[in-house]
Design a protein around this motif. Structure first.
Motif, PDB file in Angstrom:
ATOM      1  N   ARG A   6       0.841  -1.185   0.000  1.00  0.00           N
ATOM      2  CA  ARG A   6       0.000   0.000   0.000  1.00  0.00           C
ATOM      3  C   ARG A   6       0.887   1.250   0.000  1.00  0.00           C
ATOM      4  O   ARG A   6       1.677   1.449   0.923  1.00  0.00           O
ATOM      5  CB  ARG A   6      -0.925  -0.011   1.216  1.00  0.00           C
ATOM      6  N   TYR A   7       0.755   2.062  -1.038  1.00  0.00           N
ATOM      7  CA  TYR A   7       1.640   3.205  -1.263  1.00  0.00           C
ATOM      8  C   TYR A   7       0.922   4.527  -1.016  1.00  0.00           C
ATOM      9  O   TYR A   7      -0.302   4.651  -1.219  1.00  0.00           O
ATOM     10  CB  TYR A   7       2.115   3.230  -2.718  1.00  0.00           C
ATOM     11  N   ALA A   8       1.732   5.531  -0.664  1.00  0.00           N
ATOM     12  CA  ALA A   8       1.282   6.914  -0.625  1.00  0.00           C
ATOM     13  C   ALA A   8       2.350   7.786  -1.276  1.00  0.00           C
ATOM     14  O   ALA A   8       3.529   7.425  -1.292  1.00  0.00           O
ATOM     15  CB  ALA A   8       1.049   7.373   0.814  1.00  0.00           C
ATOM     16  N   ALA A  29       1.754  -3.073  -6.311  1.00  0.00           N
ATOM     17  CA  ALA A  29       1.573  -1.841  -5.555  1.00  0.00           C
ATOM     18  C   ALA A  29       0.152  -1.332  -5.721  1.00  0.00           C
ATOM     19  O   ALA A  29      -0.454  -1.457  -6.787  1.00  0.00           O
ATOM     20  CB  ALA A  29       2.564  -0.777  -6.011  1.00  0.00           C
ATOM     21  N   GLU A  30      -0.366  -0.727  -4.663  1.00  0.00           N
ATOM     22  CA  GLU A  30      -1.670  -0.067  -4.712  1.00  0.00           C
ATOM     23  C   GLU A  30      -1.525   1.325  -4.123  1.00  0.00           C
ATOM     24  O   GLU A  30      -1.111   1.474  -2.957  1.00  0.00           O
ATOM     25  CB  GLU A  30      -2.708  -0.854  -3.921  1.00  0.00           C
ATOM     26  N   LEU A  31      -1.823   2.333  -4.907  1.00  0.00           N
ATOM     27  CA  LEU A  31      -1.773   3.709  -4.425  1.00  0.00           C
ATOM     28  C   LEU A  31      -3.052   3.994  -3.661  1.00  0.00           C
ATOM     29  O   LEU A  31      -4.151   3.906  -4.219  1.00  0.00           O
ATOM     30  CB  LEU A  31      -1.623   4.675  -5.606  1.00  0.00           C
ATOM     31  N   VAL A  32      -2.920   4.338  -2.371  1.00  0.00           N
ATOM     32  CA  VAL A  32      -4.123   4.472  -1.534  1.00  0.00           C
ATOM     33  C   VAL A  32      -4.361   5.884  -1.023  1.00  0.00           C
ATOM     34  O   VAL A  32      -5.490   6.212  -0.620  1.00  0.00           O
ATOM     35  CB  VAL A  32      -4.072   3.496  -0.337  1.00  0.00           C
ATOM     36  N   GLY A  47      -9.794  10.592  -7.696  1.00  0.00           N
ATOM     37  CA  GLY A  47     -10.703  10.079  -6.680  1.00  0.00           C
ATOM     38  C   GLY A  47     -10.068   9.711  -5.360  1.00  0.00           C
ATOM     39  O   GLY A  47     -10.773   9.478  -4.370  1.00  0.00           O
ATOM     40  N   LEU A  48      -8.748   9.636  -5.302  1.00  0.00           N
ATOM     41  CA  LEU A  48      -8.080   9.322  -4.042  1.00  0.00           C
ATOM     42  C   LEU A  48      -8.110  10.537  -3.110  1.00  0.00           C
ATOM     43  O   LEU A  48      -8.107  11.681  -3.572  1.00  0.00           O
ATOM     44  CB  LEU A  48      -6.627   8.923  -4.286  1.00  0.00           C
ATOM     45  N   PRO A  49      -8.111  10.290  -1.806  1.00  0.00           N
ATOM     46  CA  PRO A  49      -8.069  11.422  -0.873  1.00  0.00           C
ATOM     47  C   PRO A  49      -6.724  12.141  -0.950  1.00  0.00           C
ATOM     48  O   PRO A  49      -5.676  11.505  -1.090  1.00  0.00           O
ATOM     49  CB  PRO A  49      -8.263  10.757   0.496  1.00  0.00           C
TER      50      PRO A  49
END
Length: 331
Positions: A6-8, A29-32, A47-49
């Motif tokens: 889980r990436y930021a 990888a998942e950009l969260v 759409g991501l915060p």
């Protein structure tokens, strides 16, 4: 840790937006979540915060993060990530001061976290192939590494001069290509554009293994020039890193019959070979290396310890320019 990391991304400016794109396309990888106090000015969130700071973002229980904020904020953001147990890729340079950088190196090491630094030139196809061929002995003994990094001034840069923004790439890649730390360095800078920070630098130095180095870097050239030349006993390798091209200029082996030339007792021109390379985007390779380091599959990243050494050389370049002294290294 889950199978999917889980990436930021913190910082959505001119570099951060490209990190977002590459994380989205990275296998495993998942950009969260994203963070930037100035919002999503390039429209990459989809759409991501988008949070105002790293503390808010950490509520998402992330595994890895990319820090692409201004250099002055690297320390605060990276340390918050380290305290939360997050593997971190920080854009170059590592930190704003040597003291901050040393603390970051120590903290990430003690917490057994991957701390990588975004010296993306190490992922350039021409430089990767150059280093490989040098290691294979193509050039024989290496004598000299010289670099040019010239272009118009980028309006996005406001907090550092050309040494910390551009020359830091050449310092890092030179030590990496030649597989040796810097031993001594001398530099001259100039302020020609009316800014607070320097916009030109000329550097001369020597590595611990005896290789001599030269760097010519500025923001006052009306075209983009990125070249690295390595000269050795068998010839020269020339990397043009804008397009990712690598050419080998071999020393000639045929006898010279022209007296005026043969009396020089130097080398002659031989075969010229331009290599066909797999030209992948360097930033994509950098992200794969970071992911693989997190998974324990490889260590091709630029470590924070290596980036600290580069920072020490950069500071010596600036000190040499201001004091007109030769600076001795002890890295």
């Amino acid at each position: 840790m889950t199978n999917v990391l889980r990436y930021a991304v913190i910082g959505l400016g001119s570099m951060g937006r490209h990190h977002v794109r590459n994380v989205r396309s990275l296998d495993g990888a998942e950009l969260v979540a994203l963070a930037d106090p100035f919002g999503d000015k390039f429209g990459v969130a989809e759409g991501l915060p988008v949070y105002e700071n790293v503390e808010q973002l950490l509520e998402h229980d992330i595994d890895a993060a990319v820090v692409a904020v201004p250099t002055a904020h690297h320390y605060q953001v990276a340390m918050a990530l380290a305290d939360a147990g997050v593997h971190t890729l920080v854009e170059k340079p590592l930190a704003n001061t040597l003291q901050e950088a040393e603390t970051m190196v120590k903290t990430f090491s003690e917490k057994n976290l991957v701390g990588a630094v975004g010296y993306v030139e190490r992922c350039n196809p021409a430089l990767l192939e150059m280093r490989k061929k040098i290691a294979e002995g193509l050039l024989g003994e290496v004598y000299q590494v010289s670099t040019r990094r010239q272009s118009p001034f980028p309006a996005r840069i406001s907090d550092v001069g050309v040494v910390k923004d551009l020359a830091t790439h050449d310092i890092d890649l030179t030590a990496w290509v030649a597989d040796s730390n810097y031993a001594r360095i001398s530099a001259t800078t100039a302020h020609r554009a009316g800014r607070e920070f320097e916009d030109m630098v000329s550097v001369a130095g020597e590595l611990e293994n005896g290789v001599i180095v030269n760097h010519l870097v500025n923001w006052l050239t009306p075209f983009k020039d990125r070249q690295t030349v390595v000269v050795g006993e068998n010839g020269a390798l020339v990397a043009e890193t804008v397009m990712g091209d690598l050419t080998y200029y071999e020393n000639g082996v045929d006898p010279i019959e022209w007296d005026q030339v043969s009396n020089f007792r130097g080398v002659s021109e031989g075969t010229v070979t331009r290599y066909a390379l797999n030209k992948r985007e360097p930033l994509a390779v950098e992200h794969e290396n970071f992911r693989d380091a997190i998974l324990g599959e490889s260590r091709k990243i630029v470590t924070m310890a290596e980036a600290l050494n580069t920072m020490k050389v950069v500071e010596s370049v600036l000190e040499s320019a201001s004091t007109h002294r030769l600076m001795e290294m002890n890295l």
